[in-house]
Each structure stands twice: as structure tokens, then as C-alpha cells.
Design a protein around this motif. Structure first.
Motif, short mmCIF file in Angstrom:
data_model
loop_
_atom_site.label_atom_id
_atom_site.label_comp_id
_atom_site.label_asym_id
_atom_site.label_seq_id
_atom_site.Cartn_x
_atom_site.Cartn_y
_atom_site.Cartn_z
N MET A 271 49.32 37.47 42.13
CA MET A 271 47.95 37.87 41.80
C MET A 271 47.96 38.80 40.58
O MET A 271 47.15 38.64 39.67
N ASP A 272 48.89 39.75 40.57
CA ASP A 272 48.94 40.70 39.45
C ASP A 272 49.24 40.02 38.12
O ASP A 272 48.90 40.56 37.07
N ASP A 273 49.89 38.86 38.18
CA ASP A 273 50.22 38.13 36.95
C ASP A 273 49.03 37.38 36.37
O ASP A 273 49.08 36.90 35.24
N GLN A 274 47.95 37.26 37.17
CA GLN A 274 46.77 36.51 36.72
C GLN A 274 45.81 37.43 35.96
O GLN A 274 45.72 38.62 36.23
N LYS B 75 42.66 39.50 34.90
CA LYS B 75 41.57 40.11 35.67
C LYS B 75 40.30 39.30 35.48
O LYS B 75 39.99 38.86 34.40
N SER C 198 39.78 36.36 36.73
CA SER C 198 40.00 34.91 36.81
C SER C 198 39.82 34.41 38.25
O SER C 198 39.96 35.16 39.21
N ARG D 196 43.09 34.72 40.19
CA ARG D 196 43.33 36.08 40.70
C ARG D 196 42.48 36.34 41.95
O ARG D 196 42.96 36.89 42.94
#
Length: 123
Positions: free
Chosen positions: A76-79, A81, A83, A86
Motif C-alpha cells: 500500500m505504501d508503494d502506491q 496517495k 490512488s 492504495r
């Protein structure tokens, strides 16, 4: 009609559920000498050993699902903000947190996730 095997299984399940596996484990390991630990371990009943084994396996399952929860949170943190990906991973992470919490609570730990206030949602 219950078969005798079902009756025995039911009685064994009741005996196992009556055991406090943490107390049994503590009685074994909370001694200063190897001999005392050995003596208490040898005095544990088969039912107590089965209860400790079942408890350990449930904790292992919770640990595996918790690892999966952290992995999902990292994804999730790699997506970006805001989106959709996420937001979907945030929902999935929260579901996994609730499952881990409920599983731990079923073993006698902590509070229900429903009683813990949720932080404001950040996407």
C-alpha cells in the motif's frame, strides 16, 4: 446418534479446552535448573501437551497472517496517495488487522478491534 469415536473426540476436545496452555508452559520453563524443567515437562499430561501444541500452531497461523498483513501494508505504501490501488490495499490491510486482532483475542490477548478507535483514514 453419536459413535463412540465422536464421543471420545468430544470428551478430548473438552479436556483440551479446559487446559491453560500458557500456564502449563510457564510451569515447565520458569524453573532455574534443567532438571526442574525436565521434571515439570515429564509431569505434563498428554492433554496438556496437545493443548500447548494446538496453542502454538494457532499462534504460528496468526504470525503468518500478521506477516501477510505487514506485506500488504508495505505494498500500500508503494502506491501513489489517492490512488484506487492504495485505497484497495488500505481496505485489505484493515481487514487483515481485524482478523489478526480477533484471532489474538480468541486466544485471550488484548481487546477486540471493534473496541479500538480507528484513526482518521489517510489515503
Amino acid at each position: 446418534m453419536s459413535t463412540s469415536a465422536e464421543l471420545i473426540e468430544s470428551k478430548l476436545a473438552a479436556q483440551i479446552s479446559a487446559v491453560d496452555p500458557e500456564a502449563v508452559a510457564a510451569a515447565i520453563v520458569n524453573h532455574s535448573t534443567h532438571q526442574a524443567k525436565q521434571r515439570f515437562a515429564m509431569n505434563a499430561s498428554i492433554v496438556e501437551i496437545i493443548a500447548m501444541a494446538a496453542f502454538l500452531l494457532r499462534l504460528r497461523d496468526i504470525a503468518e497472517s500478521t506477516y501477510d498483513m505487514f506485506n500488504t501494508a508495505n505494498l500500500m505504501d508503494d502506491q501513489p496517495k489517492g490512488s484506487t490501488a492504495r485505497a484497495d490495499l488500505l481496505r485489505e490491510t484493515r481487514e487483515k488487522i481485524a482478523i489478526a486482532g480477533a484471532s489474538l483475542e480468541a486466544l485471550g490477548f488484548g481487546r477486540s478491534p471493534a473496541t479500538v478507535p480507528s484513526p482518521p483514514e489517510k489515503v
